[in-house]
Scaffold this motif. Structure first.
Motif, PDB file in Angstrom:
ATOM      1  N   GLY A 141       0.970  -1.178  -0.146  1.00 18.90           N
ATOM      2  CA  GLY A 141       0.111   0.042  -0.038  1.00 18.90           C
ATOM      3  C   GLY A 141       0.833   1.194   0.033  1.00 18.90           C
ATOM      4  N   ASP A 171      -6.553   1.046  -3.845  1.00 17.63           N
ATOM      5  CA  ASP A 171      -7.580   1.692  -2.640  1.00 17.63           C
ATOM      6  C   ASP A 171      -8.377   2.883  -3.391  1.00 17.63           C
ATOM      7  N   GLY A 184      -8.027  -3.042  -2.434  1.00 14.77           N
ATOM      8  CA  GLY A 184      -7.399  -4.331  -3.137  1.00 14.77           C
ATOM      9  C   GLY A 184      -8.179  -5.450  -3.125  1.00 14.77           C
ATOM     10  N   GLU A 188     -10.589  -6.936  -6.214  1.00 13.78           N
ATOM     11  CA  GLU A 188     -10.579  -8.272  -6.829  1.00 13.78           C
ATOM     12  C   GLU A 188     -11.841  -8.855  -6.842  1.00 13.78           C
ATOM     13  N   GLY A 269       1.035  -6.388   0.178  1.00 13.55           N
ATOM     14  CA  GLY A 269      -0.144  -6.805   0.080  1.00 13.55           C
ATOM     15  C   GLY A 269      -0.882  -6.950  -1.389  1.00 13.55           C
ATOM     16  N   ASN A 273      -3.302 -10.541  -4.639  1.00 18.58           N
ATOM     17  CA  ASN A 273      -4.185 -10.621  -5.851  1.00 18.58           C
ATOM     18  C   ASN A 273      -3.951 -11.779  -6.516  1.00 18.58           C
TER      19      ASN A 273
HETATM   20  O1  KG4 Z   1       2.030  -5.030   2.367  1.00 16.26           O
HETATM   21  P1  KG4 Z   1       0.520  -4.291   3.138  1.00 16.26           P
HETATM   22  O2  KG4 Z   1      -0.537  -5.277   3.811  1.00 16.26           O
HETATM   23  O3  KG4 Z   1       0.677  -2.964   3.701  1.00 16.26           O
HETATM   24  C1  KG4 Z   1       1.621  -2.230   3.330  1.00 16.26           C
HETATM   25  O4  KG4 Z   1       2.760  -2.321   3.830  1.00 16.26           O
HETATM   26  O5  KG4 Z   1       1.080  -1.135   2.711  1.00 16.26           O
HETATM   27  O6  KG4 Z   1      -0.406  -3.963   1.743  1.00 16.26           O
HETATM   28  C2  KG4 Z   1      -1.623  -3.362   1.635  1.00 16.26           C
HETATM   29  C3  KG4 Z   1      -2.015  -2.929   0.401  1.00 16.26           C
HETATM   30  C4  KG4 Z   1      -3.563  -2.286   0.206  1.00 16.26           C
HETATM   31  O7  KG4 Z   1      -3.328  -1.033  -0.470  1.00 16.26           O
HETATM   32  C5  KG4 Z   1      -4.437  -3.179  -0.100  1.00 16.26           C
HETATM   33  O8  KG4 Z   1      -5.541  -2.694  -0.978  1.00 16.26           O
HETATM   34  C6  KG4 Z   1      -3.438  -4.150  -0.952  1.00 16.26           C
HETATM   35  O9  KG4 Z   1      -2.221  -4.197  -0.121  1.00 16.26           O
HETATM   36  N1  KG4 Z   1      -4.204  -5.335  -1.124  1.00 16.26           N
HETATM   37  C7  KG4 Z   1      -4.450  -5.964  -2.412  1.00 16.26           C
HETATM   38  C8  KG4 Z   1      -5.025  -7.153  -2.397  1.00 16.26           C
HETATM   39  N2  KG4 Z   1      -5.014  -7.402  -0.715  1.00 16.26           N
HETATM   40  C9  KG4 Z   1      -4.518  -6.329  -0.078  1.00 16.26           C
HETATM   41  N3  KG4 Z   1      -4.242  -5.388  -3.661  1.00 16.26           N
HETATM   42  C10 KG4 Z   1      -5.127  -6.283  -4.794  1.00 16.26           C
HETATM   43  N4  KG4 Z   1      -5.559  -7.377  -4.643  1.00 16.26           N
HETATM   44  C11 KG4 Z   1      -5.633  -8.186  -3.164  1.00 16.26           C
HETATM   45  N5  KG4 Z   1      -6.359  -9.279  -3.021  1.00 16.26           N
END
Ligand code: KG4
Ligand code: ZN
Length: 341
Positions: A141, A171, A184, A188, A269, A273
């Motif tokens: 994110g 987001d 995210g 999806e 994150g 996906n």
């Molecule tokens: O790594 P993370 O949990 O936290 C950070 O270090 O930022 O990443 C969070 C990000 C969010 O923007 C969220 O929308 C995205 O990862 N995310 C996804 C999915 N699951 C989480 N983006 C696309 N598809 C997903 N299934």
């Protein structure tokens, strides 16, 4: 060696116990989604307060889950590792302060871990067979980076986003479409019923270098929806997702070729996906590249990855000082390459 890892850089309150072989003895993640959902994004002060309330029981659960007691007079682990940056400063302070306090009380070393390095270790935990170098596609994110990884702790930054992170784009588009937070998973889910070719969204910098850009894509989505208000959310979400996937796969493959990598690791994150995972699986199989993809739970923020990075760090670089500050704006510790660590 048993490591207690603590992660509080954003909106997940997490603790885990990992051993020196990288086996996860326990991993507890308490999401604050409910706290922030009504605001459409993470509210830093609310995140700090929620960490303060949630972290002690989460740590207790992680110790208990690993079959360890929480007797204050006896150290249940050999080291306490916590994320010290990058992230929200108040949130980081809650986790790292508790970690330092526990390390002091138990008379064991404290290790301050870089959150981005933690994400890189998540892929390694499940894939000890990787041959170096690999390319890490780190998509979260807050960050979007292409790294050459020459081994644990040894990174070369090949390129990064010039504007929005990939997860941030998910987001923001989800928020614009009214699909909720976090975006995210919502995109999806919505995209599953859509046509990824319905809209020809831009693929910025597709044929150039290793840097990325997602803010033009976000603007293109807004324009397209305003021009065609009757368009289905599913088609918009699917076409947006496909544009992100196409760019990340093309860049990841180009990076792997440029550095002679044996494979590609997905981290962060956005690597949860399904469309991205499937596209990388196809592309890597076609090119004869290995692909290391953490489980979905290890892609998003968790403390097992922090404990794993902490174990490596303690062994190779030693403990961190107890006055180690929180570093909200930290990048990856790339300088270790120069130090030859
Ligand atoms: O790594 P993370 O949990 O936290 C950070 O270090 O930022 O990443 C969070 C990000 C969010 O923007 C969220 O929308 C995205 O990862 N995310 C996804 C999915 N699951 C989480 N983006 C696309 N598809 C997903 N299934
Ligand atoms: Zn993260």
């Amino acid at each position: 060696m048993l490591v207690l890892g603590i992660e509080t850089s954003c909106d997940e309150t997490a603790a885990a116990v990992v051993d020196e072989a990288g086996t996860i003895r326990s991993s507890v993640v308490s999401s604050q989604v409910d706290v922030h959902a009504r605001y459409g994004g993470v509210v830093p002060e609310l995140a700090s307060r929620a960490h303060l309330a949630l972290l002690p029981p989460v740590v207790g659960d992680a110790l208990h889950g690993a079959g360890l007691g929480a007797d204050p007079g006896r150290a249940p682990v050999d080291v306490v590792a916590a994320t010290v940056g990058p992230g929200l400063v108040g949130a980081l302070l809650v986790g790292s302060s508790l970690a330092k306090g526990l390390a002091m009380a138990w008379d064991v070393p404290f290790v301050g871990v870089n959150h981005l390095e933690g994400h890189c270790f998540a892929a390694l935990l499940d894939h000890p067979e990787l041959r170096w170098p690999v390319v890490v596609v780190l998509v979260s994110g807050g960050h979007t980076m292409l790294l050459a990884m020459d081994g644990p702790g040894r990174y070369r930054l090949l390129g990064q986003t010039l504007d929005d992170a990939a997860g941030e784009a998910f987001d923001k588009v989800a928020r614009f479409l009214g699909l909720g937070y976090p975006g995210g998973p919502a995109i999806e889910r919505t995209a599953k019923a859509g046509d990824p070719t319905a809209f020809a969204f831009p693929r910025a910098l597709l044929d150039q270098g290793f840097d990325l850009s997602f803010s033009g894509l976000k603007t293109a989505v807004v324009r397209a929806v305003r021009a065609r208000p009757d368009a289905s959310d599913a088609d918009v979400a699917a076409s947006f997702q496909q544009a992100v996937v196409d760019v990340l796969v093309a860049k990841g493959l180009r990076a792997a070729e440029a550095v002679g990598a044996s494979g590609i690791c997905l981290a962060g994150g956005v690597a949860a996906n399904g469309a991205l995972r499937a596209a990388f699986a196809d592309a890597c199989a076609a090119k004869g590249l290995a692909l290391a993809v953490p489980s979905r739970a290890m892609c998003t923020d968790n403390a097992a990855m922090v404990a794993a990075a902490g174990a490596w760090q303690l062994t190779h670089l030693g403990p961190s000082p107890l006055d180690q500050p929180a570093e909200p704006g930290a990048g990856l510790p790339l300088e270790r390459v120069l130090a030859g660590a």
